[in-house]
Design a protein around this motif. Structure first.
Motif, mmCIF file in Angstrom:
data_model
loop_
_atom_site.group_PDB
_atom_site.id
_atom_site.type_symbol
_atom_site.label_atom_id
_atom_site.label_comp_id
_atom_site.label_asym_id
_atom_site.label_seq_id
_atom_site.Cartn_x
_atom_site.Cartn_y
_atom_site.Cartn_z
ATOM 1 N N UNK A 47 0.931 -1.268 -0.139
ATOM 2 C CA UNK A 47 0.019 -0.035 0.009
ATOM 3 C C UNK A 47 0.740 1.263 -0.096
ATOM 4 N N UNK A 48 2.000 1.299 0.966
ATOM 5 C CA UNK A 48 2.846 2.383 0.966
ATOM 6 C C UNK A 48 3.593 2.824 -0.368
ATOM 7 N N UNK A 49 4.001 1.620 -1.076
ATOM 8 C CA UNK A 49 4.449 1.626 -2.441
ATOM 9 C C UNK A 49 3.586 2.073 -3.631
ATOM 10 N N UNK A 50 2.241 1.909 -3.492
ATOM 11 C CA UNK A 50 1.198 2.300 -4.320
ATOM 12 C C UNK A 50 0.520 3.545 -4.205
ATOM 13 N N UNK A 51 0.934 4.314 -3.086
ATOM 14 C CA UNK A 51 -0.029 5.635 -3.001
ATOM 15 C C UNK A 51 0.790 6.872 -3.487
ATOM 16 N N UNK A 52 0.156 7.796 -3.702
ATOM 17 C CA UNK A 52 0.972 8.874 -4.161
ATOM 18 C C UNK A 52 1.122 9.180 -5.668
ATOM 19 N N UNK A 53 0.442 8.588 -6.451
ATOM 20 C CA UNK A 53 0.660 8.596 -7.927
ATOM 21 C C UNK A 53 0.434 10.069 -8.522
ATOM 22 N N UNK A 54 -0.427 10.773 -8.165
ATOM 23 C CA UNK A 54 -0.733 12.097 -8.466
ATOM 24 C C UNK A 54 0.236 12.998 -7.975
ATOM 25 N N UNK A 55 1.284 12.716 -6.971
ATOM 26 C CA UNK A 55 1.817 13.719 -6.201
ATOM 27 C C UNK A 55 3.184 14.028 -6.901
ATOM 28 N N UNK A 118 0.070 15.023 2.794
ATOM 29 C CA UNK A 118 0.552 15.300 1.522
ATOM 30 C C UNK A 118 -0.300 14.727 0.347
ATOM 31 N N UNK A 119 -1.097 13.800 0.546
ATOM 32 C CA UNK A 119 -1.903 13.175 -0.427
ATOM 33 C C UNK A 119 -3.181 13.969 -0.652
ATOM 34 N N UNK A 120 -3.481 15.177 -0.058
ATOM 35 C CA UNK A 120 -4.752 15.836 -0.181
ATOM 36 C C UNK A 120 -4.766 16.434 -1.605
ATOM 37 N N UNK A 121 -6.166 16.361 -2.391
ATOM 38 C CA UNK A 121 -6.239 16.963 -3.622
ATOM 39 C C UNK A 121 -7.736 17.304 -3.932
ATOM 40 N N UNK A 122 -7.984 17.555 -4.742
ATOM 41 C CA UNK A 122 -9.367 18.062 -5.113
ATOM 42 C C UNK A 122 -10.543 17.312 -5.486
ATOM 43 N N UNK A 123 -10.334 16.059 -5.643
ATOM 44 C CA UNK A 123 -11.314 14.703 -6.055
ATOM 45 C C UNK A 123 -11.925 14.407 -4.500
ATOM 46 N N UNK A 124 -13.051 13.922 -4.704
ATOM 47 C CA UNK A 124 -13.604 13.529 -3.092
ATOM 48 C C UNK A 124 -13.243 12.378 -2.587
ATOM 49 N N UNK A 125 -12.554 11.602 -3.219
ATOM 50 C CA UNK A 125 -11.744 10.406 -2.729
ATOM 51 C C UNK A 125 -10.559 10.700 -1.867
ATOM 52 N N UNK A 126 -9.775 11.966 -2.733
ATOM 53 C CA UNK A 126 -8.603 12.455 -2.107
ATOM 54 C C UNK A 126 -9.153 13.254 -0.859
ATOM 55 N N UNK A 127 -10.025 13.973 -0.905
ATOM 56 C CA UNK A 127 -10.526 14.617 0.385
ATOM 57 C C UNK A 127 -11.013 13.777 1.396
ATOM 58 N N UNK A 128 -11.471 12.664 1.222
ATOM 59 C CA UNK A 128 -11.887 11.788 2.163
ATOM 60 C C UNK A 128 -10.497 11.155 2.717
ATOM 61 N N UNK A 129 -9.668 10.694 1.929
ATOM 62 C CA UNK A 129 -8.612 10.175 2.445
ATOM 63 C C UNK A 129 -7.651 11.055 3.110
ATOM 64 N N UNK A 130 -7.789 12.481 2.915
ATOM 65 C CA UNK A 130 -7.176 13.495 3.868
ATOM 66 C C UNK A 130 -7.841 13.553 5.197
#
Length: 198
Positions: A47-55, A118-130
């Protein structure tokens, strides 16, 4: 890698949901805590290796490396607990081994909060993750800070029936927040939620 991360992330959520209550009620709590730490470290690594693609690359690398360090700390703390239970370590080290595992769990929750920021972003899933990541990080850090303040500044503090409810609520929040965050991350790393390259 994304499919593996989704499977191991779901497995990590189940391990946490089942393992955490077992640590609390079992007679072999150190054994189960070591098993929980080791399994979480192993299942969270993909999971750690897969997260953060749009960053951006530098931020993604920092999040992934710090996450890998936390996973390694979890695995090693589980190994230390197993070694202490087998009597392979000296008695002084054996008494400190649960503290090592607890420190690794606290580091995991701090990393979740920082990685979610660091992963926060504009999409709903990114906002929920944040949001879920901040809740998850705070659910572990705030009780630790409260405990430190009570230890140093309220030396005559006694747990009574009035303190049971806040303690229970913090425990439930820690127990539920990691699987909730992992669910948001699993959905966030799925290909349909990744930004399309134009």
């Amino acid at each position: 890698m994304v499919r593996t991360a989704r499977v191991t992330g779901a497995l990590a959520a189940v391990i946490w949901l089942v393992g955490t209550p077992l640590v609390a009620i079992s007679d072999a709590e150190y054994l189960i805590m070591g098993l929980l730490a080791t399994l979480l470290g192993l299942t969270l690594t993909p999971v750690v290796l897969a997260i953060g693609e749009p960053m951006p690359s530098r931020k993604r690398t920092a999040v992934r490396l710090s996450g890998l360090l936390v996973c390694i700390a979890l695995i090693l703390s589980g190994a230390v607990l197993f070694a202490a239970l087998q009597g392979w370590l000296g008695e002084a080290v054996a008494h400190q081994s649960p503290s090592v595992a607890i420190t690794a769990f606290i580091a995991l929750f701090i990393w979740i909060g920082l990685a979610s920021y660091a992963l926060r972003g504009p999409t709903p899933i990114e906002r929920w993750t944040f949001r879920l990541g901040l809740i998850s990080g705070a659910s572990c850090v705030v009780p630790v800070l409260i405990g430190i303040v009570i230890f140093y500044f309220a030396k005559d503090f006694v747990f009574t029936n009035a303190t049971v409810l806040p303690t229970l609520l913090f425990d439930l929040l820690v127990w539920a927040s990691l699987p909730a965050w992992l669910t948001a991350v699993i959905f966030g790393i799925s290909p349909e939620h990744q930004p399309s390259e134009a």
